[in-house]
Design a protein around this motif. Structure first.
Motif, PDB file in Angstrom:
ATOM      1  N   ASP A  52       7.975  -9.007   8.485  1.00 37.18           N
ATOM      2  CA  ASP A  52       7.303  -9.403   7.248  1.00 37.18           C
ATOM      3  C   ASP A  52       7.983  -8.798   6.024  1.00 37.18           C
ATOM      4  O   ASP A  52       8.104  -9.448   4.973  1.00 37.18           O
ATOM      5  N   GLU A  56       9.652 -11.164   3.058  1.00 32.95           N
ATOM      6  CA  GLU A  56       9.152 -11.150   1.677  1.00 32.95           C
ATOM      7  C   GLU A  56      10.180 -10.612   0.690  1.00 32.95           C
ATOM      8  O   GLU A  56      10.317 -11.143  -0.430  1.00 32.95           O
ATOM      9  N   THR A 179      -0.709  -5.232   8.778  1.00 28.66           N
ATOM     10  CA  THR A 179       0.262  -6.253   8.398  1.00 28.66           C
ATOM     11  C   THR A 179      -0.388  -7.627   8.293  1.00 28.66           C
ATOM     12  O   THR A 179       0.052  -8.490   7.523  1.00 28.66           O
ATOM     13  N   TRP A 181      -3.045  -8.178   6.900  1.00 23.96           N
ATOM     14  CA  TRP A 181      -3.523  -8.243   5.508  1.00 23.96           C
ATOM     15  C   TRP A 181      -2.314  -8.269   4.580  1.00 23.96           C
ATOM     16  O   TRP A 181      -2.080  -9.248   3.875  1.00 23.96           O
ATOM     17  N   THR A 182      -1.546  -7.198   4.562  1.00 17.60           N
ATOM     18  CA  THR A 182      -0.286  -7.133   3.824  1.00 17.60           C
ATOM     19  C   THR A 182       0.535  -5.984   4.390  1.00 17.60           C
ATOM     20  O   THR A 182      -0.007  -4.904   4.678  1.00 17.60           O
ATOM     21  N   TRP A 183       1.827  -6.179   4.543  1.00 17.18           N
ATOM     22  CA  TRP A 183       2.661  -5.117   5.098  1.00 17.18           C
ATOM     23  C   TRP A 183       2.687  -3.886   4.196  1.00 17.18           C
ATOM     24  O   TRP A 183       2.938  -2.771   4.650  1.00 17.18           O
ATOM     25  N   ARG A 184       2.394  -4.074   2.906  1.00 22.11           N
ATOM     26  CA  ARG A 184       2.397  -2.945   1.975  1.00 22.11           C
ATOM     27  C   ARG A 184       1.334  -1.907   2.344  1.00 22.11           C
ATOM     28  O   ARG A 184       1.460  -0.719   2.022  1.00 22.11           O
TER      29      ARG A 184
END
Length: 539
Positions: A52, A56, A179, A181-184
């Motif tokens: 991911d 991105e 991840t 949700w968001t990899w951040r």
């Protein structure tokens, strides 16, 4: 808590247990475990999110490997320095600084902007993350050592290492969930963990007992350069190749600098970065050797078992993490038993038992990899975990107990540098073996099934690159040719990869067998409080 003398087995002056005052031992231990939790989770969590992140930010494959490796590289290069700074400026202070550096770096990794600077941004702040961990971990371990008297230290450190080691298995599970949700979020999750660690540290009233000594800056530069170059060569061997001049140039140059570092340290008149006199203690040498060979199996296991589960067992990243929980079931239970054995009988017995069980467990596990069934493997996975659990805390604790002049941070720097270096060696050597065997076997299988040689080679290289991709579970280059080849012989390819992994797991069993021989060299002396040791431990 009264001050107690700690008799070391190296014949040096007795080390003094620093006064803990009104320190709450339970809160102090909990605070340090939360602090190091971040460093252990980050060893595995980023690999799960790698696809991911790459998609991105538009990173190259090489760039993503650097994002993963930069952390370990900085950690290995700066660990000895972190331990020494902890001794000089105080364990609590350096632990707090390391925590802040780590968590700020984590937030900045999660805030990376898209665009051409993204790759450099990620690598820079992964490096500062590693530096923060190199400050944090030896200081946190030294706090536990200083707060607990020697007669209770084994159980405390067994809990410390058992909990922190178990968190390495949580990384993939947590990474997969976050991840989605968001990899951040895999970086931002360190913020609440750090806040809890800082609050508990304040409540525990941990004293800051630094020593006014000079910092050996030339030694710090030499050891960081030597560790950094040698680990860089080992980590990049899978990309550069073992026949590359760059690979061997880095490894040989790094080892040469480390030799120069040792020669320099022996000539430093006072306050060297690492007091190499501790290696005069035969027990310390045995502890360090057992840790090295144990880590050749322990740390690389997370990576190779995860990739095997995803490729051969067809598991998702989260299911692969659950597969590893069998290992940690044995690991956590044995860690507690090993800590009790250390307190009662010393380090020799649990190290012998752990290396023997681990060698048997990994060998039996390797034999069952081709069954492609978790049900056929789990008893041996548990046995392998129990072996590592028995030896890890006793070897680490016994080595720290033998610190010269209560230099716990310094000795922790030695032992943890040994562990990280062993992990890099294991990942590089096992990765090369797995890659070559996989390519040969898969290519032969596909050609036997009528797949054109060029297409077969491309599919085989794609699978081997999934190993170099740090367990992402995706096969790079899944274009039409590779997809066709894999679809034609999917079951056979899964078996080929399992057979290739057998070489890796048998290698881990061999490492632990060598660790057993090293444990035999331990004199069996114990570090006790207020009484002389059974022997001086000199070799």
């Amino acid at each position: 808590m009264r001050d107690k003398k700690v008799e070391t087995a190296n014949g040096s002056s007795p080390a003094h247990h620093p006064p803990a005052g009104s320190t709450n031992q339970t809160l102090a231990l909990a605070a340090m475990m939360f602090a190091v939790a971040m460093t252990f989770i980050d060893q595995t969590i980023v690999a799960i999110a790698a696809p991911d992140i790459t998609d991105e930010l538009g990173l190259t494959a090489s760039g993503m490997r650097w994002v993963v490796n930069a952390y370990v590289l900085a950690l290995a290069a700066c660990f000895a320095l972190g331990g020494r700074l902890s001794d000089i400026h105080g364990h609590r202070r350096v632990m707090l600084i390391g925590t802040l550096v780590f968590v700020v770096s984590s937030v900045l990794c999660g805030c990376v902007p898209a665009g051409g600077f993204a790759q450099a941004w990620m690598i820079i702040f992964r490096i500062t993350q590693g530096v923060g961990a190199a400050l944090l971990f030896p200081a946190a371990l030294a706090v536990v050592v200083a707060v607990f008297p020697v007669e209770r230290r084994g159980r405390a450190l067994a809990l410390f290492f058992g909990f922190s080691g178990g968190l390495t298995a949580i990384g993939p599970l947590l990474g997969g969930w976050l991840t989605a949700w968001t990899w951040r979020a895999i970086f931002w999750v360190n913020v609440p963990v750090a806040v809890v660690a800082l609050i508990l540290t304040a409540l525990a009233r941990i004293p800051n007992t630094g020593r006014r000594e000079r910092l050996d800056l030339p030694g710090a530069v030499l050891v960081a350069l030597g560790m950094g170059l040698s680990v860089l060569g080992l980590q990049q061997a899978s990309e550069w190749g073992w026949g590359s001049a760059a690979t061997w140039g880095c490894i040989i140059a790094g080892l040469a600098v480390l030799v120069a570092f040792c020669r320099y340290e022996l000539r430093v008149p006072e306050q060297p970065l690492i007091n190499l006199k501790v290696f005069r203690d035969r027990a310390f040498r045995a502890d360090t050797a057992v840790l090295f060979f144990g880590m050749l199996a322990f740390v690389p296991l997370f990576f190779f078992a995860s990739v095997y589960a995803q490729v051969s067992l067809r598991k998702s990243p989260n299911e692969a993490a659950l597969y590893l929980l069998w290992f940690f079931l044995g690991f956590v239970l044995a860690s507690q038993l090993g800590g009790r054995m250390l307190d009662q009988r010393g380090a020799r017995l649990p190290m012998l038992l752990g290396s023997a069980l681990g060698a048997a467990g990994f060998a039996l596990w390797a034999a069952k990899l081709t069954d492609l069934s978790v049900g056929a493997q789990w008893p041996y996975v548990v046995l392998a975990g129990a072996g590592i659990g028995f030896l890890l805390a006793p070897a680490s604790t016994d080595s720290v107990n033998r610190a010269i002049g209560a230099s716990y941070g310094e000795v922790t720097g030695i032992t943890q540098t040994t562990r990280n270096y062993a992990a890099a060696v294991g990942l590089a050597v096992y990765g090369t073996v797995l890659s070559h065997v996989t390519v040969d076997k898969v290519t032969a299988t596909l050609e036997e099934r009528g797949v054109p040689p060029e297409m077969a080679g491309k599919a085989a290289r794609g699978i081997s690159q999934s190993v170099a991709g740090h367990g992402s579970g995706r096969v790079p280059g899944e274009d039409g040719a590779a997809a066709f080849a894999l679809e034609e012989a999917q079951q056979a390819v899964r078996m080929d990869f399992a057979e290739a992994n057998q070489w890796v797991f048998y290698g881990m069993a061999l490492a632990l067998a060598i660790g057993f021989l090293c444990a035999l060299a331990h004199p069996g002396t114990r570090v006790t409080a207020g009484s002389p040791p059974a022997g001086d431990g000199r070799g």
